[in-house]
Scaffold this active site. Structure first.
Site, mmCIF file in Angstrom:
data_model
loop_
_atom_site.group_PDB
_atom_site.id
_atom_site.type_symbol
_atom_site.label_atom_id
_atom_site.label_comp_id
_atom_site.label_asym_id
_atom_site.label_seq_id
_atom_site.Cartn_x
_atom_site.Cartn_y
_atom_site.Cartn_z
ATOM 1 N N GLU A 171 -8.424 10.942 7.150
ATOM 2 C CA GLU A 171 -7.061 10.198 7.022
ATOM 3 C C GLU A 171 -5.806 10.442 7.717
ATOM 4 O O GLU A 171 -5.375 11.749 7.686
ATOM 5 C CB GLU A 171 -6.769 10.532 5.370
ATOM 6 C CG GLU A 171 -5.800 9.398 4.765
ATOM 7 C CD GLU A 171 -5.618 9.633 3.408
ATOM 8 O OE1 GLU A 171 -6.500 9.997 2.623
ATOM 9 O OE2 GLU A 171 -4.310 9.621 2.949
ATOM 10 N N HIS A 214 3.285 5.830 7.538
ATOM 11 C CA HIS A 214 1.797 5.376 7.961
ATOM 12 C C HIS A 214 1.602 4.460 9.207
ATOM 13 O O HIS A 214 0.441 4.204 9.668
ATOM 14 C CB HIS A 214 1.014 4.574 6.612
ATOM 15 C CG HIS A 214 0.707 5.785 5.667
ATOM 16 N ND1 HIS A 214 -0.241 5.606 4.830
ATOM 17 C CD2 HIS A 214 0.833 7.271 5.667
ATOM 18 C CE1 HIS A 214 -0.545 6.838 4.147
ATOM 19 N NE2 HIS A 214 0.332 7.738 4.881
HETATM 20 C C1 MEV Z 1 -2.340 9.383 -0.099
HETATM 21 O O1 MEV Z 1 -3.877 9.452 0.571
HETATM 22 C C2 MEV Z 1 -1.971 10.314 -1.171
HETATM 23 C C3 MEV Z 1 -0.661 9.935 -2.084
HETATM 24 O O2 MEV Z 1 -0.853 8.570 -2.791
HETATM 25 C C4 MEV Z 1 -0.389 10.791 -3.000
HETATM 26 C C5 MEV Z 1 0.563 10.603 -4.055
HETATM 27 O O3 MEV Z 1 0.813 9.341 -4.428
HETATM 28 O O4 MEV Z 1 1.508 11.721 -4.648
HETATM 29 C C6 MEV Z 1 0.537 9.660 -1.013
#
Ligand code: MEV
Length: 429
Positions: free
Chosen positions: A83, A384
């Site tokens: 990821e 992102h």
């Molecule tokens: C994404 O991989 C993880 C998050 O969704 C964690 C969160 O929402 O605390 C960003």
């Protein structure tokens, strides 16, 4: 470790990154060659002895998170994860937290739990009495089943009984469960524990008149907990139009939501596990065990809740804590076989199992801080987009320097999708 060689690590080319690791004294020349010559893959002759019906390797990107200071010691953290943004987020969080003193951790004794679950026990109270009376003999028999762990300073230490009550509505009878707490030293210990449980089951049957149904380790490692804490002065949290106090309060409120709402708690905890799993995988440990145990721990109050807690101290600083059951090892399984796991161990500076737990729980807290901080301020999409643009460019066929060029154009484009990436690439060629 000479961290000055690692400054702006993310800006370096692959070759520069590898040589920076070597110059910083993190890896040897031989290990640097492994990385530059793509030698981290598992040899097929090894892979086919690890699993059945082996047909190849399935690789994950391996990166390092920078800036971690854990119990006053700097450490570079290897992470295996597909990821984007996770490693950048961990490094970013570790930088802020490191500038405020870093992570402080506390690790309990490392005791694994083995279970012998009995059925058909007619007189449960009497059976418990017999088991408690024979505790020393049961522990001795468990240790006789695995003498080498006793020689290494570990072994079965104590015993506990639990009754799973009959539930006529569910149609389940009562079961009697015998727990052994076992010190497995540097190993995660599944084999040690399972051997001991199978070893003592006949004696326990004799003592209780019951029949052993299950003889196995519990992955709910409540006797092997690690806690990380960090304290961040509010002024270090300021971002954009948000004051540091605003960000602090919004992080605390977001954690309250994740405490109260299982729908949010799962996502909040997923963010924690992004970091924890990546290090567990890199270190050659069993991430399914860590995942299963952590989620059970999140539900220990009978509601699934946030694993981390955030509050303000009397000085107005933001304080975060995270506790996880972390039954990991530094020996056994694929740890000393897999070239990636061996390298990860080296990067982590040969931690013992307790230090590895400290690192894991700190990375989990860092990851949680970074995710929640982004969520309550800019949102996570902003961070992102750059990586998303790059992966679209690669999917469109961009190579080498084309990737960055296409990604840059994509970031300015009204629609960031594969077709637009293909169009930009065509213009470049
Ligand atoms: C994404 O991989 C993880 C998050 O969704 C964690 C969160 O929402 O605390 C960003």
């Amino acid at each position: 470790m000479d961290t000055s060689k690692l400054t702006k690590f993310y800006k370096k080319t692959h070759e520069e990154k590898v040589s920076a690791l070597k110059e910083a004294g993190v890896i040897s020349l031989e290990e640097a060659t492994l990385l530059t010559e793509k030698g981290l893959d598992l040899d097929p002759s090894v892979g086919e002895h690890m699993i059945e019906n082996h047909i190849g390797n399935y690789s994950l990107p391996l990166g390092v998170s920078t800036n971690f200071v854990i119990d006053d010691k700097e450490v570079l953290v290897p992470m295996a994860i597909e990821e984007p943004s996770v490693i950048a987020a961990a490094s970013f969080a570790a930088k802020i937290i490191g500038s405020a003193g870093g992570f402080t951790t506390a690790v309990t004794d490392r005791l694994m739990i083995g279970q012998v679950t009995l059925k058909n026990v007619e007189h449960i109270e009497n059976a418990i009495f017999e088991i408690e009376k024979a505790e020393q003999t049961i522990l001795e028999r468990a240790n006789e089943a695995h003498p080498s762990i006793v020689k290494r300073g570990g072994g079965a230490k104590s015993l506990e009984t639990r009754v799973l009550k009959a539930d006529p509505e569910e149609g389940t009878p009562a079961f009697l469960v015998v727990h052994l707490h076992i010190d497995t030293q540097e190993a995660m210990g599944a084999n040690i524990v399972n051997t001991m449980m199978e070893g003592i089951a006949p004696y326990i049957e004799e003592l209780t008149g019951g029949k052993a149904l299950l003889r196995i380790l519990s992955n709910y490692a409540t006797e092997c907990l690690a806690t990380a804490t960090c304290t961040i002065p509010a002024h270090k949290l300021k971002t954009g139009t948000y004051s540091g106090e605003d960000v602090r309060d919004r992080i605390i409120e977001a954690a309250q939501v994740a405490w109260a709402d299982p729908y949010r708690a799962v996502t909040h905890n997923k963010g924690i596990m992004n970091g924890v799993d990546a290090v567990v995988i890199a270190s050659g440990n069993d991430w399914r065990a860590i995942e299963a145990g952590s989620h059970a721990y999140a539900a220990r109050s009978r509601q699934y809740r946030a694993l981390s807690k955030w509050h303000a101290n009397d000085q107005g600083d933001l304080v975060g804590t995270l506790t996880l059951p972390l039954a990991v090892g530094t020996v056994g399984g694929s740890i000393s076989i897999h070239p990636g796991a061996k390298l990860a161990r080296k990067i982590l500076m040969d931690p013992d199992a307790k230090r590895l737990e400290s690192i894991l729980v700190s990375v989990g807290l860092a990851q949680n801080f970074a995710a929640v901080r982004a969520l309550v301020t800019d949102g996570i999409q902003k961070g992102h987009m750059g990586l998303h643009a790059r992966s679209l460019a690669i999917s469109a066929g961009a190579k080498g320097p084309q990737v960055e060029k296409v990604a840059e154009q994509l970031k300015q484009a009204p629609h960031m999708n594969l077709q637009t990436a293909r169009d930009f690439l065509k213009e470049l060629l």
